[in-house]
Design an enzyme around this catalytic site. Sequence first.
Site, PDB file in Angstrom:
ATOM      1  N   GLY A 244       7.452 -18.062  -1.068  1.00 60.84           N
ATOM      2  CA  GLY A 244       6.041 -18.359  -1.297  1.00 60.84           C
ATOM      3  C   GLY A 244       5.819 -19.843  -1.527  1.00 60.84           C
ATOM      4  O   GLY A 244       5.175 -20.510  -0.741  1.00 60.84           O
ATOM      5  N   ILE A 467       9.256 -13.228  -5.295  1.00 65.11           N
ATOM      6  CA  ILE A 467       9.187 -14.070  -4.090  1.00 65.11           C
ATOM      7  C   ILE A 467      10.522 -14.775  -3.855  1.00 65.11           C
ATOM      8  O   ILE A 467      10.587 -15.806  -3.195  1.00 65.11           O
ATOM      9  CB  ILE A 467       8.021 -15.073  -4.195  1.00 65.11           C
ATOM     10  CG1 ILE A 467       8.185 -16.010  -5.399  1.00 65.11           C
ATOM     11  CG2 ILE A 467       6.698 -14.330  -4.315  1.00 65.11           C
ATOM     12  CD1 ILE A 467       7.111 -17.107  -5.473  1.00 65.11           C
ATOM     13  N   ASN A 626      18.200 -15.100 -16.757  1.00 65.56           N
ATOM     14  CA  ASN A 626      19.357 -14.710 -15.945  1.00 65.56           C
ATOM     15  C   ASN A 626      20.011 -16.007 -15.468  1.00 65.56           C
ATOM     16  O   ASN A 626      19.411 -16.762 -14.698  1.00 65.56           O
ATOM     17  CB  ASN A 626      18.921 -13.839 -14.755  1.00 65.56           C
ATOM     18  CG  ASN A 626      20.090 -13.444 -13.853  1.00 65.56           C
ATOM     19  OD1 ASN A 626      20.963 -14.256 -13.547  1.00 65.56           O
ATOM     20  ND2 ASN A 626      20.111 -12.193 -13.425  1.00 65.56           N
ATOM     21  N   THR A 629      20.235 -16.335 -11.418  1.00 66.18           N
ATOM     22  CA  THR A 629      19.015 -16.543 -10.629  1.00 66.18           C
ATOM     23  C   THR A 629      18.283 -17.812 -11.078  1.00 66.18           C
ATOM     24  O   THR A 629      17.631 -18.479 -10.269  1.00 66.18           O
ATOM     25  CB  THR A 629      18.075 -15.323 -10.705  1.00 66.18           C
ATOM     26  OG1 THR A 629      17.744 -15.071 -12.073  1.00 66.18           O
ATOM     27  CG2 THR A 629      18.725 -14.092 -10.119  1.00 66.18           C
ATOM     28  N   LYS A 696      10.776 -20.316 -20.788  1.00 66.15           N
ATOM     29  CA  LYS A 696       9.744 -21.180 -20.217  1.00 66.15           C
ATOM     30  C   LYS A 696       9.903 -21.179 -18.698  1.00 66.15           C
ATOM     31  O   LYS A 696      10.930 -20.776 -18.170  1.00 66.15           O
ATOM     32  CB  LYS A 696       9.877 -22.601 -20.769  1.00 66.15           C
ATOM     33  CG  LYS A 696       9.621 -22.661 -22.272  1.00 66.15           C
ATOM     34  CD  LYS A 696       9.364 -24.082 -22.762  1.00 66.15           C
ATOM     35  CE  LYS A 696      10.630 -24.863 -22.941  1.00 66.15           C
ATOM     36  NZ  LYS A 696      10.383 -26.156 -23.640  1.00 66.15           N
ATOM     37  N   GLU A 700       9.471 -24.374 -10.865  1.00 65.66           N
ATOM     38  CA  GLU A 700       8.956 -25.637 -10.332  1.00 65.66           C
ATOM     39  C   GLU A 700       9.587 -26.855 -10.991  1.00 65.66           C
ATOM     40  O   GLU A 700       9.373 -27.985 -10.572  1.00 65.66           O
ATOM     41  CB  GLU A 700       7.435 -25.675 -10.503  1.00 65.66           C
ATOM     42  CG  GLU A 700       6.770 -24.670  -9.598  1.00 65.66           C
ATOM     43  CD  GLU A 700       5.366 -24.307 -10.040  1.00 65.66           C
ATOM     44  OE1 GLU A 700       4.425 -24.573  -9.291  1.00 65.66           O
ATOM     45  OE2 GLU A 700       5.207 -23.745 -11.144  1.00 65.66           O
TER      46      GLU A 700
END
Lengths: 740, 166
Positions: A244, A467, A626, A629, A696, A700
């Site tokens: 995305g 996504i 995690n 990821t 948090k 990005e």
Amino acid sequence: MSEHEFKGLIGQPLDRVEGPLKVSGRATYAADWRGDKPHLIGFIVESPVAKGRIVSIDTKAAEACAGVEAVVTHENTPKQIPFGERAKGGRFAQSHAMMRTDAIRHLGYPVALVVAQTFEQARHAASLVRCEIAAEDGVFNPEKHEDQAVKPDELDGTPEVDTEAGDFEAEYGKAAHQVEGEFHTPSQHAAAMEPHATVAQWDGDKLTVHMSIQILGDGRKAFANTFDIDPEDVRIVSPYIGGGFGSKLGVHNEAILAAHGAKLTGKPVRIAQHRRNVFSNGPHRPRHRQRLKLGADANGKIVAIDHATLSIMARDYPFAEAAASPTRASYATKAMRTSHRVVEGDIPKADSMRAPGEAVGTLTFESMIDELAHSCGVDPVEFRVRNEPEKDPHSGKPFSTRKMRRCLQEGAEKFGWKGPVSRREGDWLIGHGMAAAIRPNLMQEAEAEIELSTDGHLTVRLDMTDIGTGTYTILTQIAAEAMGVAPEHVTVKLGDTDFPETCGSGGSFGAGSTGTAVFEAAKALKDDLLKRAAKADSEWKGTNSKELRIDGANIALGNRSLPIAQLGDGSGGISAKGAAKPGKEYKTMAQYSYGAQFAEVAVDAVTGEIRLRRLTGVFDAGLILNEKTARSQLMGGMIFGIGAALMEESLMDERYGAFMNRDLAEYHVAVNRDVPRLDVHMIEGFDENSNPLGSKGIGELGICGAGPAIANAVFAATGHRVRKFPIHMEDLLEHLPAIG
Amino acid sequence: MHPLRLTVNGTPHDLKIDPRVSLLDLLRENLAMTGSKKGCDHGQCGACTVIVNGRRINSCLSLAVAHEGDEVTTIEGMADGEALSPLQAAFVKHDAFQCGYCTPGQICSATALLDELKRGEPSVVTKEKVELIDEEIRERMSGNLCRCGAYNNIVDAIMEVAEART
């Protein structure tokens, strides 16, 4: 590290739970969904001009082609609310009407949709549609039309368009060190590997769409607001999304067109945008001109900051990117001024792309901070540490947490930072550079449902999306830890508006917000189970639900145990709901995640070719949900940063308003060989002000700081500052050492 | 309509198809095998990579009718029932994907790559002879874009399987 109660599955590097489906081709993305009726295929006919009105459109030849079932134009589209209306719920929920009138909104805007039995038939017939357009002059370059620049009503993510604190002119005027520069950052496309795709089907006034979208709730409202129907009559299904990065936050052109085609034919219609479509029928990050002036005193303390941006906004689509907003929270200063201006243009939708604001804002600002550090003769790491603010420089609020110093210092140590090193290895000029990373931490409303079946299996449902962020996995971990079961006893179901509504994926708020909703749902379920247990067996009265576990087909607490089957009403499972919303700490505190990035580049002394050799990032994003990821997400962000520094730009032919490099051969994203081993570190933490999980946003953060670290390393290698991005070899050619 | 006979994942197909159909669309539309993905339809991204007669190709760049008698292997043909192939398992273990859209192409590409290494076929970065180093894998996998940026992990997954083979 703050103490917290999560000692189990949360944080563990669990493999992605949907991994086996994805590696075997069984995960069904939007264009993979088939259903029980054959789909018709839609192919978009794009406008070759950016602005104007359709004088005539001839669809006869297309309609006569074998297999063609409909040609949709502005002359036969179903009833729609005008584009941009019903905007109260924001730009994602507003009407996204397509081909409602004869007006062309931008180059590549659909003038017709050909619907046929096969892709080949639709594509061929689309080539036969003839459209005459009375073209008008458009606005494409904000700098050429700066006289039309306006102050937007609000910015993406903040209502504060301009800020001013202290007396900038006075402080800058007397600053011992002054640096200023004008930067250009280009339009960029998210270029997710999966092009936007939708299958639409009407059943009377009820619309079902299988599509690729990050936020289902807003998408549902967009269809309702476009077609003037009840949102309850719209169902969106989006279980797997092929990337995305902001480009699928809302609905895009093919989604509305598929609904048109389905309405006209009475059959399901599938449209997968082709790659060239995506560059005009999907969104892009707008271009910016950024002017920066920074001043510091003789001790290397920042005294004045001015960051003024000019950008472009698509006409009637209110997205103004807040490029100067990260500047507001970065460094202590006596005076600071930030401003944003936009020109409305006849361009495809300008919208969010990964870290809107921060990605382009920190790119330029952190480059300029490097210049200021050099001017002051202070090491760039030390300079940043020296100018760390004790409270938010803009709002004066305390930071929820701020571990920037630690990121800077640990980053320097991990990278082996010895200042902005510059040396020559044969024909390679080697340079080291670094930059700080900052990104707001957000929380949004979300709901989730959790159901316990009599055999002890848990099913979690919410309209959240995965996504590629790892949502399926982290929500599995949260539910499993909260209920005291192994992850294989949890099934997480996402991406369906039939499930409780969430904020979806965007702004790095998804994991914290929806994770909290799942956590709260689990807590509610435990409370409910205990109440039921007390009713079934008085021995359970007065016990604490915190210690409650699921043990096979029983609930268990200490040495007590009760079959789940005895707790329900016999109709099946027991379910509970949970909700999350931002706490008051989002009003009383400044919340951010942080990082520091360090780069080593090699620049060919003869050709100016730039190669990234090393990139180290140290990040603070609260509790990591995690480890596996999260690391992947940070790496992905860092690679977007490499692209921003060295590769990515959507070039527009300003005579026509046409993006020229509309494919993946010409819009350059990093390939495997462009990316060296990335060195990623996460500082352990728990931000209790963020959410009950202490996490948090992370998706990005990685892009912030990576680009300017590389740019600063290019400066260290060559001694030349390039104030446009991406930096290309031709920008360096005249500044390389003399040959021979 | 044009007759076409080919084998996909060991299953023979006897078809009559529109000669304009690409191999990718044949798989996705005619045979309803949607594991192979369309990312660009121009041979620029690698999401559609499949293996034809032992060699990896971009199935979007190839007309189906050009594959008379060919043996095609797709992502659906990699696992043995529920048992993942070593590469598939390594991709999961090393988190060599995020959104997963490029993954079928990455895995088909990597599967063929392992055979290229075994045959000692050089790439542009090969010096004297093919060595099992990061650079070889990165170069040979650069035709498969991954916008999520799982490149490091893709290299790790492939290295693990390649090392186990030698």
